[in-house]
Design a protein around this motif. Structure first.
Motif, PDB file in Angstrom:
ATOM      1  N   GLY A 135       0.900  -1.125   0.191  1.00 63.16           N
ATOM      2  CA  GLY A 135      -0.080  -0.204   0.063  1.00 63.16           C
ATOM      3  C   GLY A 135       0.763   1.500  -0.073  1.00 63.16           C
ATOM      4  N   GLU A 136       2.195   1.655  -0.675  1.00 59.10           N
ATOM      5  CA  GLU A 136       2.517   2.593  -0.351  1.00 59.10           C
ATOM      6  C   GLU A 136       2.666   3.275  -1.557  1.00 59.10           C
ATOM      7  OE1 GLU A 136       7.640   1.834   0.303  1.00 59.10           O
ATOM      8  OE2 GLU A 136       6.386   0.029   1.985  1.00 59.10           O
ATOM      9  N   VAL A 137       2.714   4.437  -1.493  1.00 56.30           N
ATOM     10  CA  VAL A 137       3.270   5.281  -2.564  1.00 56.30           C
ATOM     11  C   VAL A 137       4.533   5.296  -3.313  1.00 56.30           C
ATOM     12  CG1 VAL A 137       2.855   7.749  -3.302  1.00 56.30           C
ATOM     13  CG2 VAL A 137       1.520   6.615  -2.214  1.00 56.30           C
ATOM     14  N   VAL A 138       5.234   5.055  -4.000  1.00 61.54           N
ATOM     15  CA  VAL A 138       6.378   4.743  -4.465  1.00 61.54           C
ATOM     16  C   VAL A 138       6.379   5.769  -5.281  1.00 61.54           C
ATOM     17  CG1 VAL A 138       7.962   2.848  -6.115  1.00 61.54           C
ATOM     18  CG2 VAL A 138       5.718   2.207  -5.095  1.00 61.54           C
ATOM     19  N   ALA A 139       7.460   6.236  -4.870  1.00 58.85           N
ATOM     20  CA  ALA A 139       8.385   7.729  -4.996  1.00 58.85           C
ATOM     21  C   ALA A 139       9.589   7.374  -4.844  1.00 58.85           C
ATOM     22  CB  ALA A 139       7.807   8.864  -5.174  1.00 58.85           C
ATOM     23  N   ASP A 140      11.188   7.799  -5.205  1.00 59.00           N
ATOM     24  CA  ASP A 140      12.279   7.370  -4.863  1.00 59.00           C
ATOM     25  C   ASP A 140      12.543   8.354  -5.993  1.00 59.00           C
ATOM     26  OD1 ASP A 140      11.698   5.132  -3.714  1.00 59.00           O
ATOM     27  OD2 ASP A 140      10.948   4.110  -5.541  1.00 59.00           O
ATOM     28  N   SER A 141      14.060   8.973  -5.003  1.00 62.09           N
ATOM     29  CA  SER A 141      15.224  10.038  -5.617  1.00 62.09           C
ATOM     30  C   SER A 141      16.736   9.183  -5.848  1.00 62.09           C
ATOM     31  CB  SER A 141      15.213  10.895  -4.789  1.00 62.09           C
ATOM     32  OG  SER A 141      16.058  11.756  -5.442  1.00 62.09           O
ATOM     33  N   PHE A 142      17.365   9.308  -7.379  1.00 62.53           N
ATOM     34  CA  PHE A 142      18.547   8.844  -7.249  1.00 62.53           C
ATOM     35  C   PHE A 142      19.480  10.169  -7.191  1.00 62.53           C
ATOM     36  CE2 PHE A 142      15.348   5.954  -7.911  1.00 62.53           C
ATOM     37  CZ  PHE A 142      15.805   5.224  -7.521  1.00 62.53           C
ATOM     38  N   SER A 143      21.024  10.579  -6.505  1.00 59.45           N
ATOM     39  CA  SER A 143      21.473  11.214  -6.939  1.00 59.45           C
ATOM     40  C   SER A 143      22.408  11.272  -8.287  1.00 59.45           C
ATOM     41  CB  SER A 143      21.631  11.751  -6.099  1.00 59.45           C
ATOM     42  OG  SER A 143      23.014  10.702  -5.186  1.00 59.45           O
TER      43      SER A 143
END
Length: 417
Positions: free
Chosen positions: A229-237
């Motif tokens: 049930g997570e909102v999948v949003a990721d940040s990659f540097s």
């Protein structure tokens, strides 16, 4: 269907037995505690148990029975109980021996006119068959053998102790009703348990198919987050983005039939997928004749500028081998750029993990500046792998929507030497 159900494959049968005995372990232990209490309480409340000799033997039998059932309780906590179904018969052998001892005491110490053996035996067998129908788990065949055998032993006991024919007849008939009910109950529970086991197996198979399909379109960790049930949003540097495009695809589509064109396109994507697996590169998606991949994303290894370039070299080499075999010279252009991106899953239909940001756009523009069967990289990518690969001199070119950009072209292997 056979009366005593059994799965055709022995492995499935054993899996069912282990599963059912494990799932009913708590109820089995509860009956192991309650059963002896009912049994002993029945004899304790019997009015004819009044003589000192009878009471002493009753106490001894009680201690032995309780100790034996405590041992059985311990055994149910081991793997032997789960794997060895013949252990089910042991507590009832104990009860049967205890009952035989107590009945013998009654016969010897109580006035025959005060002892109604028929009623006592019917009540005893009713209790023991009821308890046994619960404790014989996934074990219908052994339960039937034991239950019928016990009735036979009792018949022999009555025959050898001078019980009249009428008493024997009434006892066996009445006990037979309890026996049939117990057998039916044990069989019905087993039948329903087998149906539920098959249903669980089918559900598990469908779940695995769904998971496999989901993992084919989404990275495994991402899929687990979505299911939670997570909102999948990721940040990659720092990610290295690879765009691979077929040179002159529009012209090629006019030369080949639709079926042949799709075959060649599928061959290109298959090669790219195989190379991605070899180099630990994450395939993102295909767009027309373009293959988009990243190094350093959710499932790839490290920042990976070197791996991204090695991947591109491998794809071009494999496609040249394919072109030599098929006679269709399909050439590729590759653009690689490294930088920050945002990744995630949006929408609810046709889910896919995608990446966004200027890094993606710049990599796409650099790909357009590459030579046929050539690889062009940005300065950010160049400085990460300048020591492992040979590049030409820096070039500053205008890129649409980006402006003047410095790129480096990877030298072919022959030129590196």
């Amino acid at each position: 269907m056979a009366f005593i159900n059994h799965f055709e494959e022995d492995e499935v049968e054993q899996e069912y037995i282990r599963s059912e005995r494990q799932s009913r372990l708590y109820s089995t232990r509860a009956v192991i505690v309650i059963g002896p209490l009912i049994f002993l309480g029945f004899f304790m409340l019997t009015p004819v148990f009044s003589s000192n000799e009878a009471f002493a033997i009753f106490n001894i039998t009680t201690v032995v029975t309780v100790a034996f059932f405590a041992t059985i309780m311990f055994v149910t906590g081991t793997r032997h109980y789960i794997e060895k179904t013949w252990l089910d018969v042991l507590p009832f052998i104990c009860l049967s021996i205890a009952a035989a001892v107590l009945m013998t005491v009654l016969v010897r110490t109580v006035d025959p006119e005060q002892l109604d053996l028929t009623k006592i035996s019917v009540i005893f067998f009713g209790l023991i068959y009821f308890i046994a129908s619960v404790l014989f788990v996934a074990n219908v065949r052994l339960f039937m053998i034991w239950a019928i055998g016990l009735l036979g032993v009792f018949f022999v006991y009555m025959e050898t102790h001078g019980i009249s024919i009428d008493e024997m007849y009434h006892s066996v008939v009445n006990i037979g009703f309890f026996l049939l009910f117990a057998i039916f109950s044990n069989w019905e529970v087993d039948r329903r348990a087998r149906e539920m086991f098959v249903s669980r197996q089918q559900l598990d198979l469908e779940r695995k198919k769904t998971e496999k399909l989901l993992y084919n379109v989404l990275p495994q960790q991402v899929a687990k987050r979505l299911r939670a049930g997570e909102v999948v949003a990721d940040s990659f540097s720092d990610i290295s983005v690879v765009f691979i495009d077929i040179v002159g695809f529009s012209k090629l589509s006019k030369q080949l039939s639709p079926g042949h064109l799709v075959e060649q396109l599928n061959g290109f994507f298959l090669i790219a997928d195989q190379c991605a697996n070899r180099h630990g590169i994450e395939k993102v998606k295909t767009i027309g004749d373009c293959y988009l991949a990243v190094s350093g994303g959710t499932t790839s290894n490290g920042p990976g500028a070197k791996e991204a370039v090695n991947f591109a070299i491998d794809v071009i080499a494999e496609m040249q081998n394919r072109a030599a075999e098929s006679g269709i010279d399909i050439q590729l252009r590759v653009g690689v750029h490294s930088g920050p991106v945002v990744g995630g899953v949006v929408g609810t239909n046709r889910l896919a993990y995608d990446y966004w940001g200027d890094t993606m756009n710049i990599a796409s523009r650099i790909e357009g500046a590459a030579e046929p069967n050539g690889i062009a990289v940005s300065a950010a990518t160049y400085f990460q792998c300048a020591n492992s690969h040979k590049f030409g001199s820096p070039e500053t070119i205008p890129l649409k929507g980006v402006g003047d950009t410095t790129i480096y072209r990877l030298k072919p292997a022959m030129e590196e030497r």
